[in-house]
Design a protein around this motif. Structure first.
Motif, PDB file in Angstrom:
ATOM      1  N   PHE A 185       0.888  -1.170  -0.113  1.00 55.28           N
ATOM      2  CA  PHE A 185      -0.068   0.242  -0.078  1.00 55.28           C
ATOM      3  C   PHE A 185       0.761   1.381  -0.035  1.00 55.28           C
ATOM      4  CE2 PHE A 185      -4.315  -1.309   1.977  1.00 55.28           C
ATOM      5  CZ  PHE A 185      -4.711  -2.265   0.789  1.00 55.28           C
ATOM      6  N   CYS A 186       2.107   1.158   0.629  1.00 53.52           N
ATOM      7  CA  CYS A 186       2.934   2.211   0.752  1.00 53.52           C
ATOM      8  C   CYS A 186       3.982   2.471  -0.339  1.00 53.52           C
ATOM      9  CB  CYS A 186       3.512   2.545   2.076  1.00 53.52           C
ATOM     10  SG  CYS A 186       2.174   2.992   3.412  1.00 53.52           S
ATOM     11  N   GLY A 187       4.008   1.307  -1.164  1.00 54.23           N
ATOM     12  CA  GLY A 187       5.162   1.401  -2.201  1.00 54.23           C
ATOM     13  C   GLY A 187       6.672   1.049  -1.700  1.00 54.23           C
ATOM     14  N   VAL A 188       6.707   0.278  -0.708  1.00 51.32           N
ATOM     15  CA  VAL A 188       7.987  -0.084  -0.251  1.00 51.32           C
ATOM     16  C   VAL A 188       8.308  -1.465  -0.285  1.00 51.32           C
ATOM     17  CG1 VAL A 188       8.268   1.988   1.193  1.00 51.32           C
ATOM     18  CG2 VAL A 188       7.313  -0.119   2.156  1.00 51.32           C
ATOM     19  N   VAL A 189       9.446  -1.982   0.112  1.00 53.79           N
ATOM     20  CA  VAL A 189       9.889  -3.433  -0.066  1.00 53.79           C
ATOM     21  C   VAL A 189       9.475  -3.808   1.553  1.00 53.79           C
ATOM     22  CG1 VAL A 189      11.653  -5.200  -0.087  1.00 53.79           C
ATOM     23  CG2 VAL A 189      11.305  -3.287  -1.525  1.00 53.79           C
ATOM     24  N   GLY A 190       8.676  -5.079   1.672  1.00 53.00           N
ATOM     25  CA  GLY A 190       8.445  -5.660   2.877  1.00 53.00           C
ATOM     26  C   GLY A 190       8.729  -7.147   2.947  1.00 53.00           C
ATOM     27  N   LEU A 191       9.562  -7.650   3.716  1.00 49.06           N
ATOM     28  CA  LEU A 191       9.857  -9.090   3.987  1.00 49.06           C
ATOM     29  C   LEU A 191       9.428  -9.749   5.104  1.00 49.06           C
ATOM     30  CD1 LEU A 191      11.856 -11.430   3.005  1.00 49.06           C
ATOM     31  CD2 LEU A 191      13.490 -10.701   4.763  1.00 49.06           C
ATOM     32  N   LYS A 192       8.613 -11.005   4.884  1.00 45.92           N
ATOM     33  CA  LYS A 192       8.361 -11.632   6.028  1.00 45.92           C
ATOM     34  C   LYS A 192       9.196 -12.926   5.961  1.00 45.92           C
ATOM     35  CE  LYS A 192       5.952 -15.260   6.622  1.00 45.92           C
ATOM     36  NZ  LYS A 192       6.417 -16.695   7.353  1.00 45.92           N
ATOM     37  N   PRO A 193      10.156 -13.011   6.752  1.00 49.63           N
ATOM     38  CA  PRO A 193      11.019 -14.225   6.846  1.00 49.63           C
ATOM     39  C   PRO A 193      10.389 -15.537   7.213  1.00 49.63           C
ATOM     40  CG  PRO A 193      12.004 -12.501   8.298  1.00 49.63           C
ATOM     41  CD  PRO A 193      10.382 -11.964   7.930  1.00 49.63           C
ATOM     42  N   THR A 194      11.076 -16.659   6.742  1.00 50.52           N
ATOM     43  CA  THR A 194      10.686 -18.144   7.299  1.00 50.52           C
ATOM     44  C   THR A 194      10.219 -18.089   8.612  1.00 50.52           C
ATOM     45  OG1 THR A 194      12.119 -18.960   5.517  1.00 50.52           O
ATOM     46  CG2 THR A 194      11.372 -20.446   7.016  1.00 50.52           C
ATOM     47  N   TYR A 195       9.127 -18.805   9.212  1.00 46.29           N
ATOM     48  CA  TYR A 195       8.861 -18.812  10.351  1.00 46.29           C
ATOM     49  C   TYR A 195      10.157 -19.735  11.231  1.00 46.29           C
ATOM     50  CZ  TYR A 195       6.742 -19.816  14.904  1.00 46.29           C
ATOM     51  OH  TYR A 195       6.511 -19.948  16.276  1.00 46.29           O
ATOM     52  N   GLY A 196      10.617 -19.043  12.244  1.00 42.40           N
ATOM     53  CA  GLY A 196      11.707 -19.464  12.906  1.00 42.40           C
ATOM     54  C   GLY A 196      13.082 -19.205  12.752  1.00 42.40           C
ATOM     55  N   SER A 197      13.138 -18.194  11.608  1.00 43.41           N
ATOM     56  CA  SER A 197      14.396 -17.587  11.178  1.00 43.41           C
ATOM     57  C   SER A 197      14.783 -16.541  11.985  1.00 43.41           C
ATOM     58  CB  SER A 197      14.356 -17.458   9.643  1.00 43.41           C
ATOM     59  OG  SER A 197      13.733 -16.405   9.143  1.00 43.41           O
ATOM     60  N   VAL A 198      13.915 -15.651  12.313  1.00 37.20           N
ATOM     61  CA  VAL A 198      14.175 -14.448  13.234  1.00 37.20           C
ATOM     62  C   VAL A 198      13.683 -14.515  14.432  1.00 37.20           C
ATOM     63  CG1 VAL A 198      13.953 -11.960  13.334  1.00 37.20           C
ATOM     64  CG2 VAL A 198      14.049 -13.088  11.061  1.00 37.20           C
ATOM     65  N   SER A 199      14.411 -14.342  15.535  1.00 37.05           N
ATOM     66  CA  SER A 199      13.850 -14.526  16.964  1.00 37.05           C
ATOM     67  C   SER A 199      12.702 -13.694  17.259  1.00 37.05           C
ATOM     68  CB  SER A 199      15.061 -14.130  18.014  1.00 37.05           C
ATOM     69  OG  SER A 199      14.492 -14.182  19.221  1.00 37.05           O
ATOM     70  N   ARG A 200      11.721 -14.025  18.007  1.00 42.10           N
ATOM     71  CA  ARG A 200      10.371 -13.214  18.366  1.00 42.10           C
ATOM     72  C   ARG A 200      10.571 -13.020  19.965  1.00 42.10           C
ATOM     73  NH1 ARG A 200       6.542 -16.547  19.449  1.00 42.10           N
ATOM     74  NH2 ARG A 200       7.743 -18.510  19.145  1.00 42.10           N
ATOM     75  N   SER A 201      11.758 -13.360  20.533  1.00 43.02           N
ATOM     76  CA  SER A 201      12.087 -12.456  21.756  1.00 43.02           C
ATOM     77  C   SER A 201      11.945 -11.076  21.692  1.00 43.02           C
ATOM     78  CB  SER A 201      13.368 -13.243  22.239  1.00 43.02           C
ATOM     79  OG  SER A 201      13.558 -12.545  23.641  1.00 43.02           O
ATOM     80  N   GLY A 202      11.002 -10.702  22.671  1.00 42.26           N
ATOM     81  CA  GLY A 202      10.927  -9.259  22.838  1.00 42.26           C
ATOM     82  C   GLY A 202       9.665  -8.718  21.684  1.00 42.26           C
ATOM     83  N   LEU A 203       9.096  -9.360  21.123  1.00 45.07           N
ATOM     84  CA  LEU A 203       7.916  -9.055  20.218  1.00 45.07           C
ATOM     85  C   LEU A 203       6.703  -9.409  21.078  1.00 45.07           C
ATOM     86  CD1 LEU A 203       6.714  -8.308  17.588  1.00 45.07           C
ATOM     87  CD2 LEU A 203       6.581 -10.850  16.962  1.00 45.07           C
ATOM     88  N   ILE A 204       5.939  -8.300  21.238  1.00 43.50           N
ATOM     89  CA  ILE A 204       4.738  -8.668  21.798  1.00 43.50           C
ATOM     90  C   ILE A 204       3.669  -9.485  21.159  1.00 43.50           C
ATOM     91  CG2 ILE A 204       2.467  -7.492  22.686  1.00 43.50           C
ATOM     92  CD1 ILE A 204       4.260  -4.797  23.228  1.00 43.50           C
ATOM     93  N   ALA A 205       3.450 -10.562  21.791  1.00 43.53           N
ATOM     94  CA  ALA A 205       3.070 -11.741  20.723  1.00 43.53           C
ATOM     95  C   ALA A 205       1.615 -11.650  20.432  1.00 43.53           C
ATOM     96  CB  ALA A 205       3.157 -13.165  21.660  1.00 43.53           C
ATOM     97  N   MET A 206       1.193 -11.830  19.280  1.00 41.09           N
ATOM     98  CA  MET A 206      -0.284 -11.919  18.933  1.00 41.09           C
ATOM     99  C   MET A 206      -0.616 -13.408  18.724  1.00 41.09           C
ATOM    100  SD  MET A 206      -2.703 -11.442  16.036  1.00 41.09           S
ATOM    101  CE  MET A 206      -2.579 -10.538  14.789  1.00 41.09           C
ATOM    102  N   ALA A 207      -0.181 -13.986  17.638  1.00 36.15           N
ATOM    103  CA  ALA A 207      -0.460 -15.513  17.418  1.00 36.15           C
ATOM    104  C   ALA A 207       0.886 -16.160  17.082  1.00 36.15           C
ATOM    105  CB  ALA A 207      -1.443 -15.826  16.388  1.00 36.15           C
ATOM    106  N   SER A 208       1.369 -16.655  18.193  1.00 33.12           N
ATOM    107  CA  SER A 208       2.887 -17.374  18.398  1.00 33.12           C
ATOM    108  C   SER A 208       3.329 -18.100  17.219  1.00 33.12           C
ATOM    109  CB  SER A 208       3.326 -17.757  19.567  1.00 33.12           C
ATOM    110  OG  SER A 208       3.045 -16.763  20.599  1.00 33.12           O
TER     111      SER A 208
END
Lengths: 483, 118
Positions: A185-208
């Motif tokens: 929507f904003c015309g930028v690049v956005g990456l969703k990495p493979t699940y488990g490749s980037v640590s979620r420690s310190g991310l306020i969890a929604m659906a783990s």
């Protein structure tokens, strides 16, 4: 004179090295721009005063001749659900009003060690629940391309920050499309990495089982640079995997064939019902362009993806309902008074949570109720397995899968706010990716015209597990065509 | 079949269908809200009944999928227990952590009594 709006990580580091630009100048530039534009766009919830001091330290290092680190002096905007020690974090929810993070999330720690500067925290849908930032308790963020429209969500502030030149790059989180959809929507690049490749420690969890942190950037190369910094094993996230990532800079091409799922886009008709026809034209253009670059385009089939949203709207609220149980006014955040403990809980959660979190908590509690498990959650997890299997099958036949990122360009503020179901359907192309756990990137590919405004279109590329390098390879080719 | 009896049958089917479409009742929402420790106003309960009904109706679609012999997916990539040594490490900043308490007493977290006297 430096054109700030065209900076990339690489260019910025070159300018630092040659002495044409200092980190202080760049941070001041963004701080000035934020002062000018933020009152209207509502992108940042807060800016950090110490960004300039951090820039001073980095300038000294550069002057001293230290070898520049991966993100040396690169100013970032951070989504409000990623913890930075000593800074407020709130997931744009009133229930975290006044909360200060007591530790760094792993991604922040890694980026700090590589020289990143944090400008501030960005607005989002409350607890990352939404596709427009309209669910923020602190007002909607406006799309820099057309301020009557949403920036997408839930990482809407992070996407708009990059698009409006209020940060060089940003971090977001993606549970069902929350990085890719606002990026499109904003015309930028956005990456969703493979699940488990980037640590979620310190991310306020929604659906783990679905959440992943990822970058929003001006170019594919920038996303690659940031991904290389934040990826990797972390003991603080037990779902984080130790994996050998194929190098992103391999000389030999990893991608020969690209699949287009017939459930999403008909190659013969150049579109699909439910997909905006102008957007479809851009997608066809992208496909033809890749063909001209000697990629083989194949029709593929993901027969179970038509059930993806149904499965997602069981699994996600079930997990969110459990994750949000911790916000009870006991250990942090505001606490309401009541005549007994029960009333303290209910009043705190009534005043603290907006409508969407409450809707999902109740929906989640419902699908997890005794007697309903098999009909809902158990069944959804089985369908999830089928969707994962669809990807597994087709990745035997093709190296990469291409779809639109969104069914249409950015919609108007208020257009879908009162219809939760139609808002949920926004994520039709992005949700299956999270369910399967595969990585995907949204790359801007031109724009479509609406009411005299040019609205960006995003192309989504999906790769097999841990093959982010393929996304970068083809993403760079796609963005090479400035259409 | 007599026309009047037929009409009755049709009426019964319509009622059955409506009942089936009403996937969640206000009473259930009330109960769930109580269990989830969320207070809802009357108007919110009404809206939720409609919204959740629509969402549940949409996800009913899953019922048509053949899931016999399909295992439940429990992890996106691989299922493996991850262990680490139980060693002291760098953790949260204690003063920042304790500073978050809405109410405290001598560094202890203060909450309302869990049990109530009759």
């Amino acid at each position: 004179m430096i054109d700030f709006s065209n900076l990339t990580i690489k260019k910025t580091k070159e300018l630092y090295q040659s002495g044409e630009l200092s980190a202080r100048e760049l941070v001041s530039h963004y701080q000035d721009e934020i002062k000018k534009k933020n009152p209207e766009l509502n992108i940042y919830r807060e800016t950090f005063d110490n960004a300039f001091e951090d820039a001073e330290k980095i300038d000294l290092k550069i002057k001293h001749g230290d070898t520049p680190r991966a993100l040396e002096g690169i100013p970032f905007a951070i989504k409000d659900n990623i913890l930075i020690k000593g800074k407020p974090a709130g997931a744009s929810s009133k229930i975290l009003e006044g909360y200060t993070a007591s530790y760094d999330s792993t991604v922040i720690k890694k980026m700090r060690e590589e020289g990143a500067i944090f400008l501030g925290r960005t607005n989002m849908d409350e607890f990352a629940m939404g596709s427009s930032t309209e669910n923020s308790a602190y007002g909607v963020t406006k799309n820099p391309h057309d301020t009557t429209r949403v920036p997408g969500g839930s990482s809407g502030g992070s996407a708009a920050a990059v698009a409006a030149d209020l940060a060089l790059a940003s971090l977001g989180s993606d549970t069902g499309g929350s990085i890719r959809q606002p990026a499109a929507f904003c015309g930028v690049v956005g990456l969703k990495p493979t699940y488990g490749s980037v640590s979620r420690s310190g991310l306020i969890a929604m659906a783990s089982s679905l959440d992943q942190i990822g970058p929003l950037t001006p170019t594919v190369e920038d996303a690659e640079i940031i991904f290389d910094v934040i990826k990797g094993k972390d003991e603080l996230d037990s779902t984080n995997l130790e994996t050998e990532f194929p190098s992103g800079n391999s000389v030999s091409s990893a991608v020969c064939t690209i699949g287009v799922p017939k459930e999403y886009f008909s190659l013969s008709e150049g579109g699909m019902g439910g997909l905006d026809s102008d957007t479809a034209k851009k997608i066809m253009e992208a496909i033809d362009f890749l063909k001209s670059k000697n990629f083989e385009i194949k029709e593929v089939s993901l027969p179970s993806v038509k059930y993806a949203l149904s499965a997602y709207y069981i699994i996600m609220p079930a997990e969110a309902s459990s994750n949000l149980a911790r916000f009870d006014g006991m250990r942090y955040g505001p606490r309401e008074d009541g005549k007994n403990l029960f009333e303290v809980y209910t009043k705190t959660r009534e005043n603290g949570f907006g409508l969407e979190p409450r809707r999902r908590i109740i929906l989640g509690a419902y699908v997890l109720s005794a007697g309903y498990y098999d009909a809902y959650y158990g069944r959804a997890q089985k369908v999830r397995q089928l969707i994962r299997g669809d990807f597994e099958n087709e990745f035997n036949n093709v190296d990469l899968i291409l779809t639109p990122t969104t069914p249409h360009p950015a919609f108007k503020i208020g257009e879908k706010a009162n219809d939760p179901l139609s808002m949920y359907l926004e994520d039709v192309y992005t949700v299956p990716v999270n369910l399967a756990g595969v990585p995907a990137i949204s790359v801007p590919f031109g724009s479509v015209s609406r009411e005299g405004k040019n609205l960006p279109v995003g192309v989504q590329l999906i790769a097999p597990w841990f093959k982010e390098n393929r996304l970068f390879e083809v993403g760079k080719i796609l963005e090479g065509l400035k259409s | 079949m007599l026309p009047s009896v037929r009409k009755l049958f049709i009426a019964r089917d319509v009622i059955k269908k409506n009942l089936f479409n009403m996937l969640i009742s206000k009473e259930e929402i009330k109960k769930l809200a109580e269990l989830a420790r969320i207070h809802l106003t009357e108007a919110e309960e009404r809206n939720l009944e409609k919204d959740l009904g629509e969402i549940l109706n949409y996800i009913e679609k899953l019922k048509e999928v053949d899931i016999s012999n399909v295992p439940e997916m429990t992890h996106a990539t691989e299922v493996k227990n991850v262990f680490r040594n139980d060693e002291e490490g760098e953790g949260a900043d204690l003063s920042l952590l304790l500073g978050q308490f809405p109410e405290s007493n001598d560094g202890y977290l203060k909450v309302k009594g869990v049990f109530e006297r009759e």
